[in-house]
Design an enzyme around this catalytic site. Structure first.
Site, short mmCIF file in Angstrom:
data_model
loop_
_atom_site.label_atom_id
_atom_site.label_comp_id
_atom_site.label_asym_id
_atom_site.label_seq_id
_atom_site.Cartn_x
_atom_site.Cartn_y
_atom_site.Cartn_z
N ARG A 14 5.66 1.02 -17.38
CA ARG A 14 7.06 1.39 -17.49
C ARG A 14 7.88 0.14 -17.77
O ARG A 14 7.43 -0.98 -17.60
CB ARG A 14 7.53 2.05 -16.19
CG ARG A 14 6.92 3.42 -15.94
CD ARG A 14 7.26 3.90 -14.53
NE ARG A 14 8.70 3.92 -14.30
CZ ARG A 14 9.26 3.89 -13.10
NH1 ARG A 14 8.52 3.81 -12.01
NH2 ARG A 14 10.59 3.91 -12.98
N LYS A 84 2.22 5.72 -5.21
CA LYS A 84 3.00 6.82 -4.62
C LYS A 84 3.59 7.74 -5.69
O LYS A 84 4.01 8.85 -5.37
CB LYS A 84 4.10 6.28 -3.70
CG LYS A 84 5.19 5.50 -4.38
CD LYS A 84 6.18 4.96 -3.34
CE LYS A 84 7.28 4.13 -3.97
NZ LYS A 84 8.18 4.91 -4.82
N ASP A 85 3.63 7.29 -6.96
CA ASP A 85 4.15 8.13 -8.04
C ASP A 85 3.10 9.08 -8.59
O ASP A 85 3.44 10.00 -9.35
CB ASP A 85 4.67 7.26 -9.19
CG ASP A 85 5.92 6.47 -8.82
OD1 ASP A 85 6.63 6.89 -7.88
OD2 ASP A 85 6.17 5.44 -9.46
N THR A 132 19.79 6.61 -0.32
CA THR A 132 18.37 6.77 -0.63
C THR A 132 18.18 8.05 -1.42
O THR A 132 18.85 9.05 -1.16
CB THR A 132 17.48 6.81 0.62
OG1 THR A 132 16.13 7.10 0.24
CG2 THR A 132 17.94 7.88 1.61
N ARG A 136 12.16 12.13 2.28
CA ARG A 136 11.36 11.60 3.39
C ARG A 136 12.16 10.59 4.20
O ARG A 136 12.17 10.63 5.44
CB ARG A 136 10.09 10.94 2.83
CG ARG A 136 9.32 10.08 3.84
CD ARG A 136 8.25 9.25 3.16
NE ARG A 136 8.79 8.30 2.19
CZ ARG A 136 9.30 7.12 2.50
NH1 ARG A 136 9.35 6.73 3.76
NH2 ARG A 136 9.75 6.30 1.56
N ARG A 137 12.81 9.67 3.49
CA ARG A 137 13.62 8.67 4.19
C ARG A 137 14.81 9.32 4.88
O ARG A 137 15.16 8.97 6.02
CB ARG A 137 14.09 7.60 3.20
CG ARG A 137 12.98 6.66 2.75
CD ARG A 137 13.46 5.72 1.66
NE ARG A 137 12.42 4.77 1.26
CZ ARG A 137 12.27 4.29 0.04
NH1 ARG A 137 13.10 4.68 -0.92
NH2 ARG A 137 11.30 3.43 -0.23
N ARG A 158 20.15 6.99 -7.24
CA ARG A 158 19.05 6.63 -8.14
C ARG A 158 19.37 5.30 -8.79
O ARG A 158 20.44 4.74 -8.58
CB ARG A 158 18.84 7.71 -9.21
CG ARG A 158 18.10 8.95 -8.70
CD ARG A 158 17.41 9.65 -9.85
NE ARG A 158 16.42 8.79 -10.48
CZ ARG A 158 15.85 9.07 -11.66
NH1 ARG A 158 16.18 10.16 -12.31
NH2 ARG A 158 14.95 8.24 -12.18
N THR A 163 20.84 -1.88 -9.25
CA THR A 163 21.84 -0.82 -9.13
C THR A 163 22.00 -0.40 -7.67
O THR A 163 23.13 -0.25 -7.17
CB THR A 163 21.45 0.39 -9.98
OG1 THR A 163 21.39 0.01 -11.35
CG2 THR A 163 22.46 1.51 -9.82
N ARG A 164 20.89 -0.22 -6.99
CA ARG A 164 20.95 0.27 -5.61
C ARG A 164 21.57 -0.76 -4.67
O ARG A 164 22.41 -0.43 -3.84
CB ARG A 164 19.55 0.67 -5.14
CG ARG A 164 18.97 1.81 -5.96
CD ARG A 164 17.62 2.26 -5.43
NE ARG A 164 16.97 3.17 -6.37
CZ ARG A 164 16.12 4.12 -6.03
NH1 ARG A 164 15.79 4.28 -4.76
NH2 ARG A 164 15.57 4.90 -6.93
N CYS A 255 7.54 18.32 -4.51
CA CYS A 255 8.13 17.00 -4.75
C CYS A 255 9.31 16.73 -3.83
O CYS A 255 9.65 15.57 -3.57
CB CYS A 255 8.58 16.88 -6.20
SG CYS A 255 9.83 18.10 -6.65
#
Length: 340
Positions: A14, A84-85, A132, A136-137, A158, A163-164, A255
């Site tokens: 990616r 994890k993806d 987030t 899950r978080r 996202r 950015t985050r 998902c």
């Protein structure tokens, strides 16, 4: 010398800074292993271009499909994924040739003013806003706040790491939660104000691990490339993430399901000091919960470490057994629709 053994190996990745950093680490390891040059081939995935939240677009596989298509088309020789993806079902035509040594699987908090989660939520003036994109978080952070007798507001976000973190720097959010492994690979772990203990926030299954994927049988190299890449595999990491992903698969979680899991390999605590160095136990923890944190099913189990790297049945069974216990405790009702 045959051109097929001297031309550069093409590594699909990616385009994000994190993905490029991860792939760069693997590329260097493959260069040292094979003595061949490795070139990075940048590929844009649907998950990179969509602006919807991952829970809406179907987080599983959205960062993976384009890379797998490139493998099948022969445009690249192997690909690097964040484990994890990856969907838990593995296509027969592709193989996870190697899962290298895992980076820190924990989540990391980056908060304003260098605060920890406990400090951030202690103030009486207002509810802390924590960003987030992970259900899950959200589930576990809200449950943690409840356990402290406090409340937080989890805000879906996202974007890349810059950015985050920018949401915090601009004062739009009080904190964000990111994977510690990603920060480490980008050399930015020092920006974390707290590493979150798995005792309060379990990571995503496979978090912190990378997966090196290639064709099971390459049209030029046959099985030789997969066999060569397998030298980068870490058996302990593979056993741990296999148990975690087996739990996820057995839960048949969608998902948007807030599922966390972590397998630890523990040394033998009995007998001589020499025996204590031998890793003999695989301890698996799992959690499923509602995103508001009001209900969590949190269980654990312990099994034996596989006797050999080829033994996948032991960690697979451990994950399935824990999933069955969690389902019996009501986990299915916390995950929404389950695939049947």
């Amino acid at each position: 010398m045959n051109d097929s053994t001297t031309r550069p190996l093409r590594l699909g990745t990616r385009r994000s800074a994190l993905a490029m950093a991860q792939s760069g680490l693997v590329a260097e390891a493959v260069r040292e292993l094979t003595g061949r040059p490795v070139e990075l081939v940048e590929i844009t995935t649907y998950g990179d271009t969509s602006r919807e939240h991952l829970a809406q677009i179907g987080g599983t596989g959205v960062f993976v499909s384009a890379l797998r298509d490139a493998l099948l088309a022969g445009d690249i020789d192997f690909a690097v994924h964040s484990l994890k993806d990856l969907p838990t079902a593995q296509p027969e035509t592709l193989t996870l040739a190697a899962i290298p040594v895992r980076e820190d699987p924990r989540d990391a908090l980056i908060a304003r003013d260098g605060l920890t989660f406990e400090e951030l939520t202690a103030g009486p003036e207002r509810t802390a806003r924590i960003g987030t994109g992970s259900p899950r978080r959200m589930a576990q952070l809200n449950a943690w706040a409840r356990a402290l007798g406090r409340r937080i507001e989890t805000v879906p976000i996202r974007g890349n790491i810059d950015t985050r973190i920018g949401f915090v720097e601009k004062g739009e959010l009080d904190a964000v939660v990111l994977a510690a492994a990603g920060l480490t690979r980008l050399g930015r772990l020092d920006e974390a104000t707290q590493l979150l203990s798995p005792d309060v926030v379990l990571p995503a299954p496979g978090q912190g691990a990378l997966a090196i994927e290639c064709l099971a049988v390459h049209p030029v190299h046959g099985t030789a490339l997969a066999a060569r890449l397998a030298d980068l595999d870490d058996p302990d990491t593979r056993a741990a993430v296999t148990a975690e992903r087996s739990l996820l698969a057995a839960l048949e979680a969608g998902c948007s399901a807030p599922v966390g899991a972590l397998a630890d390999l523990s040394p033998n605590r009995g007998g001589s000091k020499a025996d204590e160095q031998a890793v003999t136990e695989l301890h698996l923890r799992g959690v499923v919960g509602t995103t508001d944190g009001s209900t969590l099913v949190h269980l654990s189990t312990t099994g034996h470490v596989p006797a050999s790297p080829d033994d996948v049945s032991t960690p697979l069974n451990l994950g399935r057994e824990l999933a069955a216990e969690m389902l019996a405790k009501g986990a299915a009702g916390l995950m929404g629709e389950r695939a049947l």
